[in-house]
Scaffold this active site. Structure first.
Site, short mmCIF file in Angstrom:
data_model
loop_
_atom_site.label_atom_id
_atom_site.label_comp_id
_atom_site.label_asym_id
_atom_site.label_seq_id
_atom_site.Cartn_x
_atom_site.Cartn_y
_atom_site.Cartn_z
CB SER B 154 -0.66 0.06 0.80
OG SER B 154 -2.42 1.14 1.63
CG ASP B 319 -6.64 -4.16 -3.67
OD1 ASP B 319 -7.41 -3.28 -2.73
OD2 ASP B 319 -5.68 -4.11 -2.82
CG HIS B 352 -5.87 -2.55 0.39
ND1 HIS B 352 -4.68 -2.49 -0.45
CD2 HIS B 352 -5.49 -1.30 0.80
CE1 HIS B 352 -3.94 -1.53 0.04
NE2 HIS B 352 -3.93 -1.04 1.11
#
Lengths: 379, 379
Positions: B154, B319, B352
């Site tokens: 991320s 995600d 995610h």
């Protein structure tokens, strides 16, 4: 103001119902009003009436203008009017503000006859079933035994579906658009965050904010901003706003910088200034609770067994809040229950909001279906 | 507490940097501390150092336990430890809390040497580039001329990517997981709603809440609840919670009813009690601003031209906050720039958050790649 294909100037009407209504939660509304608008003319045998049910933030003002000064027409003016898919030259179209709404029907902003004060937070949590029953009372009042069609998008589509189950003999056609037979965990989660934003706003005051002449605008604003993102498609947002900045270079602060921020905050502010927080809360609860299969052993096919209506179901390719998969659940259950259904998945990059837009293939599909509805009404 | 494959008890260390750091926004930090943890041993030629960069709410505590009483290990304990993919028997692994963080590094909770009081809202908005420069100073301090690998998921993956661009000769491998070369309009929109929830919380007090011994918990809670939904996949949420109720039947009120509500509110409360609001704001801004291609004429391929690192890029099928398409943008640009890259799209229903989970194929893919990294470090 383009008047071509418009129903023109319309005047809402408040219909009083003095009969008590027992709600699903066990409470009774001693009386209630429904604010409505109608377009077109009810024919002699009352076979051409179409009910338009609204979504979360909708109301009775579906088409036309309340005054020549009004900037924007009703929320589904693209769909309803002379020569439009829901053709007011053919149909008698009825729009209403649902019970619990904040646009004139009895809801949190209305006077509680038992106390003489506004209901506020004391207005009961109503359900889609409750709405459908109140709409049936409205149909009785209008002399409509059977709707030619009940039509709605999103939460409005849920009402159309519930109508066919609870009053099978009173609906000839149901148009269920960008909707779902029940919410998913993700849907409920987004609704809960929206509610928490409102409930924890210090100005909410347990829902009795009106007494203090306050409005929980912070909470409503956050709820709407978040909701708005989920009504749009990532692709559409990217095409419209991308990473465009409002001025040159980064500001390294928390003011408005990206165009998308400006747009969202504007939408949030506008909504917070015009919508009632208690209504927002109860509308989201009606969404969460909607699950017509539940009382049929969680079997949607069984729930549809006695349905007499024919269905038109539409979904939009980039709608991720009520995705095509959710519409297909309904379509599959209808097919399994041997009910006639037409299904269209419209290619669009407008996400959930596409159901409100003038997408050509979508408009044409509804027009074609409504043509069938009209021929049905003639026979 | 399962100590098998664990680095065991670890002790964080605060590293002081007394050199002024000029930030991207033009401000200067006269001095700063970085809170770090290290696992494993730096080898004689200092070729086995791996930097782990954290995401929005992460910190230096990557693996192991601070005490035998600690319930949960560091946030990436599944990945880092003896015999684990980032093998502490082979690598010297460094975790840090980024500048602006709230876990011991200099940030809003630290003392501003110019005023003798906490920075609070006066702490500057830092960027991914600023973080990478401060991490380069940390590398100098540790005697690491070149990282064997810089790894992150991320926002952490963004730091890994920026490292390869800003210090091409100092990174041999970059592992960019569940990340993107820049945020989309939808990403920025979600971040802005989170920020608005915090900024409009009356307890936020312009960011100087600490002075009044207040915490804008309402805003933080809403921000986290919303964020949390977007980190998970609709399918995963459906499987885990569905429409399950906490008690029999609907309550027709606004308390906790659905299991998903209970879960989300718990996550929101927990986060609001432990995270700093000013840090949350600036971390989301670092995300929004990240766009390494911008200074290369918005051409990512050009931005990568002088990169010397080899890449491992991983994405997760469900995600939707940082979708596989976003990872593929990076992969395509790397290929166009003729840089070595391995890409894997992991099938997962964890959205995610999958990058933090012990998904077998994912763990194996990272392990295999880190094996290459190790062999590279030996040669």
């Amino acid at each position: 103001m383009n008047k071509k294909g418009s129903v023109g100037i319309v005047v809402p009407e408040k219909i009083p119902f003095e009969t008590p209504l027992v709600l699903e939660n066990g409470q009774t509304l001693p009386r209630f009003d429904l604010m409505i608008e109608t377009y077109g003319t009810l024919n002699a045998d009352k076979s051409n009436a179409v009910l338009v049910c609204h979504a979360l933030s909708g109301h009775h003002h579906v088409a036309g203008y309340h005054s020549p000064q009004e900037k924007h027409p009703g929320w589904w003016d693209s769909m309803v009017g002379p020569g439009k898919p829901i053709d007011t030259d053919r149909f008698f179209v009825v729009g209403l503000n649902n019970l619990g709404g904040c646009h004139g029907s009895t809801g949190p902003l209305a006077e509680n006859p038992e106390t003489g004060r506004d209901y506020g937070a004391d207005f009961p949590v109503v359900t889609v079933k409750d709405w459908v029953r109140s709409q049936a009372m409205l149909a009785d009042y209008l002399g409509v035994t059977q709707w030619a069609a009940v039509v709605g998008g999103s939460l409005g589509g849920m009402q159309a579906l519930q109508w066919t189950i609870d009053f099978p003999e009173r609906v000839r056609h149901a148009l269920v658009i960008a909707s779902a037979p029940k919410l998913s965990a993700q849907n409920i989660a987004f609704n809960d965050v929206a509610r928490q934003a409102i409930l924890t706003d210090p100005d909410f005051d347990g829902g009795h904010y009106a007494k203090e002449s306050k409005i929980p605008t912070r909470g409503l604003r956050i709820a709407r901003m978040m909701g708005h993102i989920t009504y749009l498609a990532e692709d559409g947002l990217g095409e419209k706003f991308g990473r465009d900045l409002r001025s040159d270079g980064y500001q390294y602060g928390y003011g408005v910088e990206f165009e998308i921020e400006s747009y969202l905050r504007y939408q949030g502010d506008k909504f917070a200034g015009r919508f009632d927080a208690n209504t927002y809360l109860l509308m989201t609860k009606a969404l969460d609770y909607f699950d017509p299969a539940a009382e049929y052993g969680h079997n949607l096919q069984k729930a549809l067994k006695h349905v007499q209506a024919k269905f038109f179901v539409a979904s939009f390719s980039t709608d991720w809040r009520f995705s095509p998969e959710r519409s297909k659940e309904l379509v599959k259950a209808l097919i399994a229950a041997r009910k006639p259904v037409q299904y269209i998945e419209v290619q669009s990059n407008h996400g959930h909001d596409a159901f409100l837009m003038e997408d050509e293939p979508y408009i044409r599909a509804v027009a074609a279906y409504m043509n069938n509805v009209y021929e049905d009404a003639q026979s």
